[in-house]
Design a protein around this motif. Structure first.
Motif, PDB file in Angstrom:
ATOM      1  N   VAL A 111      12.630  28.864   7.991  1.00 38.82           N
ATOM      2  CA  VAL A 111      11.912  28.891   9.281  1.00 38.82           C
ATOM      3  C   VAL A 111      10.964  27.700   9.389  1.00 38.82           C
ATOM      4  CG1 VAL A 111      10.183  30.171  10.612  1.00 38.82           C
ATOM      5  CG2 VAL A 111      12.186  31.353   9.719  1.00 38.82           C
ATOM      6  N   TYR A 112      10.335  27.321   8.296  1.00 37.91           N
ATOM      7  CA  TYR A 112       9.455  26.148   8.298  1.00 37.91           C
ATOM      8  C   TYR A 112      10.240  24.895   8.697  1.00 37.91           C
ATOM      9  CZ  TYR A 112       6.204  22.601   6.460  1.00 37.91           C
ATOM     10  OH  TYR A 112       5.387  21.517   6.303  1.00 37.91           O
ATOM     11  N   ILE A 113      11.419  24.746   8.125  1.00 40.01           N
ATOM     12  CA  ILE A 113      12.267  23.591   8.437  1.00 40.01           C
ATOM     13  C   ILE A 113      12.687  23.607   9.905  1.00 40.01           C
ATOM     14  CG2 ILE A 113      14.514  22.510   7.992  1.00 40.01           C
ATOM     15  CD1 ILE A 113      14.188  23.560   5.040  1.00 40.01           C
ATOM     16  N   THR A 114      13.186  24.730  10.383  1.00 40.27           N
ATOM     17  CA  THR A 114      13.636  24.793  11.782  1.00 40.27           C
ATOM     18  C   THR A 114      12.456  24.686  12.735  1.00 40.27           C
ATOM     19  OG1 THR A 114      13.672  27.218  11.717  1.00 40.27           O
ATOM     20  CG2 THR A 114      15.748  26.078  11.284  1.00 40.27           C
ATOM     21  N   GLY A 115      11.313  25.210  12.338  1.00 44.92           N
ATOM     22  CA  GLY A 115      10.117  25.093  13.167  1.00 44.92           C
ATOM     23  C   GLY A 115       9.667  23.648  13.330  1.00 44.92           C
ATOM     24  N   ALA A 116       9.991  22.820  12.354  1.00 49.58           N
ATOM     25  CA  ALA A 116       9.664  21.389  12.433  1.00 49.58           C
ATOM     26  C   ALA A 116      10.731  20.621  13.219  1.00 49.58           C
ATOM     27  CB  ALA A 116       9.531  20.808  11.027  1.00 49.58           C
ATOM     28  N   GLY A 117      11.773  21.319  13.670  1.00 47.52           N
ATOM     29  CA  GLY A 117      12.788  20.693  14.519  1.00 47.52           C
ATOM     30  C   GLY A 117      14.029  20.203  13.799  1.00 47.52           C
ATOM     31  N   PHE A 118      14.254  20.665  12.577  1.00 47.08           N
ATOM     32  CA  PHE A 118      15.406  20.210  11.797  1.00 47.08           C
ATOM     33  C   PHE A 118      16.344  21.368  11.502  1.00 47.08           C
ATOM     34  CE2 PHE A 118      11.882  17.349  10.846  1.00 47.08           C
ATOM     35  CZ  PHE A 118      12.454  16.133  11.150  1.00 47.08           C
ATOM     36  N   THR A 119      17.579  21.052  11.202  1.00 44.23           N
ATOM     37  CA  THR A 119      18.542  22.056  10.775  1.00 44.23           C
ATOM     38  C   THR A 119      18.272  22.383   9.307  1.00 44.23           C
ATOM     39  OG1 THR A 119      20.195  21.227  12.314  1.00 44.23           O
ATOM     40  CG2 THR A 119      21.004  22.542  10.460  1.00 44.23           C
ATOM     41  N   ALA A 120      18.178  23.662   9.002  1.00 42.69           N
ATOM     42  CA  ALA A 120      17.883  24.126   7.647  1.00 42.69           C
ATOM     43  C   ALA A 120      19.157  24.639   6.986  1.00 42.69           C
ATOM     44  CB  ALA A 120      16.841  25.238   7.690  1.00 42.69           C
ATOM     45  N   VAL A 121      19.340  24.252   5.724  1.00 44.43           N
ATOM     46  CA  VAL A 121      20.501  24.702   4.950  1.00 44.43           C
ATOM     47  C   VAL A 121      20.007  25.230   3.613  1.00 44.43           C
ATOM     48  CG1 VAL A 121      22.679  23.993   3.887  1.00 44.43           C
ATOM     49  CG2 VAL A 121      21.967  22.957   6.052  1.00 44.43           C
ATOM     50  N   GLY A 122      20.419  26.458   3.269  1.00 43.75           N
ATOM     51  CA  GLY A 122      20.092  27.044   1.978  1.00 43.75           C
ATOM     52  C   GLY A 122      21.332  27.122   1.096  1.00 43.75           C
ATOM     53  N   LYS A 123      21.144  27.642  -0.108  1.00 42.00           N
ATOM     54  CA  LYS A 123      22.262  27.804  -1.040  1.00 42.00           C
ATOM     55  C   LYS A 123      23.267  28.794  -0.451  1.00 42.00           C
ATOM     56  CE  LYS A 123      19.722  26.998  -5.325  1.00 42.00           C
ATOM     57  NZ  LYS A 123      19.207  27.632  -6.534  1.00 42.00           N
ATOM     58  N   PRO A 124      24.522  28.593  -0.684  1.00 40.80           N
ATOM     59  CA  PRO A 124      25.153  27.681  -1.638  1.00 40.80           C
ATOM     60  C   PRO A 124      25.495  26.305  -1.055  1.00 40.80           C
ATOM     61  CG  PRO A 124      26.819  29.141  -0.760  1.00 40.80           C
ATOM     62  CD  PRO A 124      25.508  29.545  -0.141  1.00 40.80           C
ATOM     63  N   ASP A 125      25.081  26.026   0.173  1.00 40.03           N
ATOM     64  CA  ASP A 125      25.467  24.781   0.845  1.00 40.03           C
ATOM     65  C   ASP A 125      24.420  23.679   0.780  1.00 40.03           C
ATOM     66  OD1 ASP A 125      27.929  25.930   1.696  1.00 40.03           O
ATOM     67  OD2 ASP A 125      26.820  27.007   3.255  1.00 40.03           O
ATOM     68  N   SER A 126      23.334  23.888   0.071  1.00 34.80           N
ATOM     69  CA  SER A 126      22.230  22.925   0.051  1.00 34.80           C
ATOM     70  C   SER A 126      22.373  21.909  -1.085  1.00 34.80           C
ATOM     71  CB  SER A 126      20.893  23.653  -0.039  1.00 34.80           C
ATOM     72  OG  SER A 126      20.834  24.439  -1.209  1.00 34.80           O
ATOM     73  N   TRP A 127      23.482  21.195  -1.089  1.00 37.33           N
ATOM     74  CA  TRP A 127      23.811  20.256  -2.170  1.00 37.33           C
ATOM     75  C   TRP A 127      22.776  19.139  -2.346  1.00 37.33           C
ATOM     76  CZ3 TRP A 127      24.250  15.464  -0.162  1.00 37.33           C
ATOM     77  CH2 TRP A 127      24.611  15.362   1.186  1.00 37.33           C
ATOM     78  N   ALA A 128      22.107  18.719  -1.276  1.00 37.23           N
ATOM     79  CA  ALA A 128      21.119  17.636  -1.408  1.00 37.23           C
ATOM     80  C   ALA A 128      19.959  18.064  -2.306  1.00 37.23           C
ATOM     81  CB  ALA A 128      20.603  17.200  -0.042  1.00 37.23           C
ATOM     82  N   ALA A 129      19.616  19.342  -2.267  1.00 36.38           N
ATOM     83  CA  ALA A 129      18.544  19.868  -3.122  1.00 36.38           C
ATOM     84  C   ALA A 129      19.081  20.306  -4.478  1.00 36.38           C
ATOM     85  CB  ALA A 129      17.847  21.045  -2.438  1.00 36.38           C
ATOM     86  N   MET A 130      20.098  21.163  -4.465  1.00 34.74           N
ATOM     87  CA  MET A 130      20.516  21.800  -5.715  1.00 34.74           C
ATOM     88  C   MET A 130      21.419  20.936  -6.592  1.00 34.74           C
ATOM     89  SD  MET A 130      22.971  24.847  -4.431  1.00 34.74           S
ATOM     90  CE  MET A 130      24.734  24.617  -4.473  1.00 34.74           C
ATOM     91  N   GLU A 131      21.946  19.862  -6.070  1.00 32.98           N
ATOM     92  CA  GLU A 131      22.766  18.954  -6.887  1.00 32.98           C
ATOM     93  C   GLU A 131      22.092  17.590  -7.061  1.00 32.98           C
ATOM     94  OE1 GLU A 131      25.484  19.886  -8.431  1.00 32.98           O
ATOM     95  OE2 GLU A 131      25.643  21.835  -7.470  1.00 32.98           O
ATOM     96  N   ILE A 132      21.749  16.939  -5.954  1.00 37.04           N
ATOM     97  CA  ILE A 132      21.238  15.570  -6.017  1.00 37.04           C
ATOM     98  C   ILE A 132      19.792  15.536  -6.530  1.00 37.04           C
ATOM     99  CG2 ILE A 132      20.814  13.441  -4.742  1.00 37.04           C
ATOM    100  CD1 ILE A 132      23.803  14.191  -4.860  1.00 37.04           C
ATOM    101  N   ALA A 133      18.870  16.203  -5.823  1.00 34.90           N
ATOM    102  CA  ALA A 133      17.464  16.184  -6.262  1.00 34.90           C
ATOM    103  C   ALA A 133      17.327  16.814  -7.645  1.00 34.90           C
ATOM    104  CB  ALA A 133      16.577  16.904  -5.248  1.00 34.90           C
TER     105      ALA A 133
END
Length: 158
Positions: free
Chosen positions: A131-153
């Motif tokens: 909700v914080y992400i969408t409230g800031a105007g961005f599309t939010a993605v959680g696991k299992p599809d959040s590869w930028a966070a859970m794989e790259i970072a």
């Protein structure tokens, strides 16, 4: 001041100029931008990594990351840790998006290291972070599809 680096570990003095040069030299004009953060607690400190990834449609991509290390004088809760990761991603997206918009692009999504599966501890803060992400105007993605966070970072946080 936290310094940005390419995924190759090459230091980046001016991320804005580097991104604009990379856009100009991209092999395609179809670019998609993602942001994700992760962290690791070790030896009384927490290391946060925020990653910015650009994918070139069908032709690979590039990425940049910054490392922020904080000394902890207390035990950090999973809620604090994940919300701080999310905040760092949103803060980066808020800085980056106007630069991208001037070049005809935008941040496609912010990936959060939170799970929709209730067996995982991160599920307790999933709704707050997304909700914080969408409230800031961005599309939010959680696991299992959040590869930028859970794989790259995650890779750079270890």
């Amino acid at each position: 001041m936290t310094k940005w680096q390419r995924f190759t570990r090459e230091k980046v003095d001016d991320l804005e100029q580097t991104i604009l040069k990379d856009i100009a030299s991209a092999p395609t004009d179809k670019l998609t931008w993602y942001i994700g953060s992760d962290s690791q607690v070790k030896n009384g400190s927490i290391k946060y990594i925020t990653a910015v990834i650009v994918l070139f449609d069908g032709q690979g991509g590039r990425g940049y990351y910054k490392e922020t290390v904080e000394k902890l004088g207390y035990k950090i809760s999973i809620r604090q840790k994940l919300f701080q990761e999310t905040h760092m991603s949103v803060e980066t997206a808020m800085w980056l998006n106007p630069i991208l918009e001037d070049a005809g692009y935008c941040v496609e999504a912010i990936h959060a290291d939170v799970s929709s599966n209730p067996i995982h501890a991160s599920n307790a803060v999933m709704n707050e972070c997304l909700v914080y992400i969408t409230g800031a105007g961005f599309t939010a993605v959680g696991k299992p599809d959040s590869w930028a966070a859970m794989e790259i970072a995650d890779r750079f946080s270890k």
